[in-house]
Scaffold this motif. Structure first.
Motif, PDB file in Angstrom:
ATOM      1  N   ASP A   1       0.817  -1.215   0.000  1.00 52.77           N
ATOM      2  CA  ASP A   1       0.000   0.000   0.000  1.00 52.77           C
ATOM      3  C   ASP A   1       0.853   1.268   0.000  1.00 52.77           C
ATOM      4  O   ASP A   1       0.539   2.254   0.671  1.00 52.77           O
ATOM      5  N   VAL A   2       1.927   1.246  -0.785  1.00 59.03           N
ATOM      6  CA  VAL A   2       2.828   2.392  -0.900  1.00 59.03           C
ATOM      7  C   VAL A   2       2.548   3.108  -2.216  1.00 59.03           C
ATOM      8  O   VAL A   2       2.350   2.478  -3.253  1.00 59.03           O
ATOM      9  N   THR A   3       2.543   4.428  -2.153  1.00 62.85           N
ATOM     10  CA  THR A   3       2.434   5.268  -3.349  1.00 62.85           C
ATOM     11  C   THR A   3       3.766   5.967  -3.548  1.00 62.85           C
ATOM     12  O   THR A   3       4.209   6.718  -2.682  1.00 62.85           O
ATOM     13  N   VAL A   4       4.403   5.687  -4.691  1.00 66.90           N
ATOM     14  CA  VAL A   4       5.669   6.313  -5.060  1.00 66.90           C
ATOM     15  C   VAL A   4       5.352   7.286  -6.193  1.00 66.90           C
ATOM     16  O   VAL A   4       4.988   6.871  -7.289  1.00 66.90           O
ATOM     17  N   GLY A   5       5.453   8.575  -5.911  1.00 62.99           N
ATOM     18  CA  GLY A   5       5.068   9.614  -6.863  1.00 62.99           C
ATOM     19  C   GLY A   5       5.947   9.663  -8.102  1.00 62.99           C
ATOM     20  O   GLY A   5       6.961   8.967  -8.219  1.00 62.99           O
TER      21      GLY A   5
ATOM     22  N   ALA B   1      -5.549   8.374   6.742  1.00 54.63           N
ATOM     23  CA  ALA B   1      -6.543   7.688   5.903  1.00 54.63           C
ATOM     24  C   ALA B   1      -6.189   7.824   4.420  1.00 54.63           C
ATOM     25  O   ALA B   1      -6.395   6.894   3.633  1.00 54.63           O
ATOM     26  N   PHE B   2      -5.638   8.992   4.041  1.00 54.15           N
ATOM     27  CA  PHE B   2      -5.283   9.221   2.644  1.00 54.15           C
ATOM     28  C   PHE B   2      -4.194   8.272   2.163  1.00 54.15           C
ATOM     29  O   PHE B   2      -4.182   7.893   0.980  1.00 54.15           O
ATOM     30  N   LEU B   3      -3.276   7.882   3.032  1.00 59.90           N
ATOM     31  CA  LEU B   3      -2.216   6.963   2.626  1.00 59.90           C
ATOM     32  C   LEU B   3      -2.808   5.677   2.057  1.00 59.90           C
ATOM     33  O   LEU B   3      -2.378   5.189   1.010  1.00 59.90           O
TER      34      LEU B   3
ATOM     35  N   SER C   1      -4.944   6.483  -1.253  1.00 59.18           N
ATOM     36  CA  SER C   1      -4.115   6.649  -2.439  1.00 59.18           C
ATOM     37  C   SER C   1      -3.760   5.301  -3.050  1.00 59.18           C
ATOM     38  O   SER C   1      -3.877   5.095  -4.267  1.00 59.18           O
ATOM     39  N   ALA C   2      -3.348   4.358  -2.214  1.00 57.52           N
ATOM     40  CA  ALA C   2      -3.021   3.015  -2.714  1.00 57.52           C
ATOM     41  C   ALA C   2      -4.254   2.355  -3.325  1.00 57.52           C
ATOM     42  O   ALA C   2      -4.182   1.753  -4.411  1.00 57.52           O
TER      43      ALA C   2
END
Length: 181
Positions: free
Chosen positions: A85-89, A158-160, A163-164
């Motif tokens: 559940d990681v978002t890498v921009g 919650a957004f983390l 986003s995933a």
């Protein structure tokens, strides 16, 4: 030519329902978990060490992922480990670091060898995480070099996850609708 390339007989390994854009290049010892996505122009080289990308993680456009070789001073080298559940921009540089779960790495950030990003961290765009720096869970970090700015609020935490989750849906849409023409 395929986006997935063997290196010294080692092939990238993909979980179920993974999206890899045709313009990205993944070489060698790379493992990607279920429902993850790798977007256009990502370069990931698991050549002198390994890369692990967890489930439901997205690596966005133009990011570069690499590792550090094993040597006498550092027998394990520095693999690149990215959690779930990681978002890498966009245009992020990740080199031989560890990123745990539910992290968002802002656009253009750089994270260097031996750095550890704990769970539930937000890293601001353009930030630089120096070698061996540990970012404590539950905080926003910004700057070059990165500094702890403040605790995350409930909406940001919650957004983390949101986003995933959004990128899993986006990935599903791409799998179903994007066609080479």
């Amino acid at each position: 030519m395929s986006s997935l390339r063997s290196y010294k007989g080692i092939n990238p390994k993909l979980g179920q329902r993974v999206y890899i854009d045709n313009s990205s290049v993944l070489v060698g010892d790379i493992t990607i978990g279920d429902d993850s996505s790798v977007w256009p122009l990502v370069a990931a080289r698991g050549d002198v060490n390994h890369i692990v990308i967890g489930a439901r993680t997205n690596i966005q456009d133009g990011s570069v992922l690499h590792v550090t070789h094993k040597n006498a001073q550092n027998p394990e080298g520095y693999p690149l480990i990215i959690g779930n559940d990681v978002t890498v921009g966009h245009k992020v540089m990740l080199h031989g670091c560890t990123i745990k779960d539910r992290v968002l790495v802002g656009m253009g950030a750089i994270i260097l060898d031996g750095a550890v990003i704990e769970n539930e961290v937000l890293i601001g765009a353009g930030s630089l995480v120096p070698p061996n720096k540990i970012l404590e869970s539950g905080f926003l970090y910004v700057g070059s070099p990165v500094k702890q700015a403040r605790p995350l609020n409930d909406q940001e935490r919650a957004f983390l996850q949101k986003s995933a989750d959004n990128y899993v849906q986006n990935k599903n849409d791409y799998i179903e609708t994007v066609k080479d023409i």
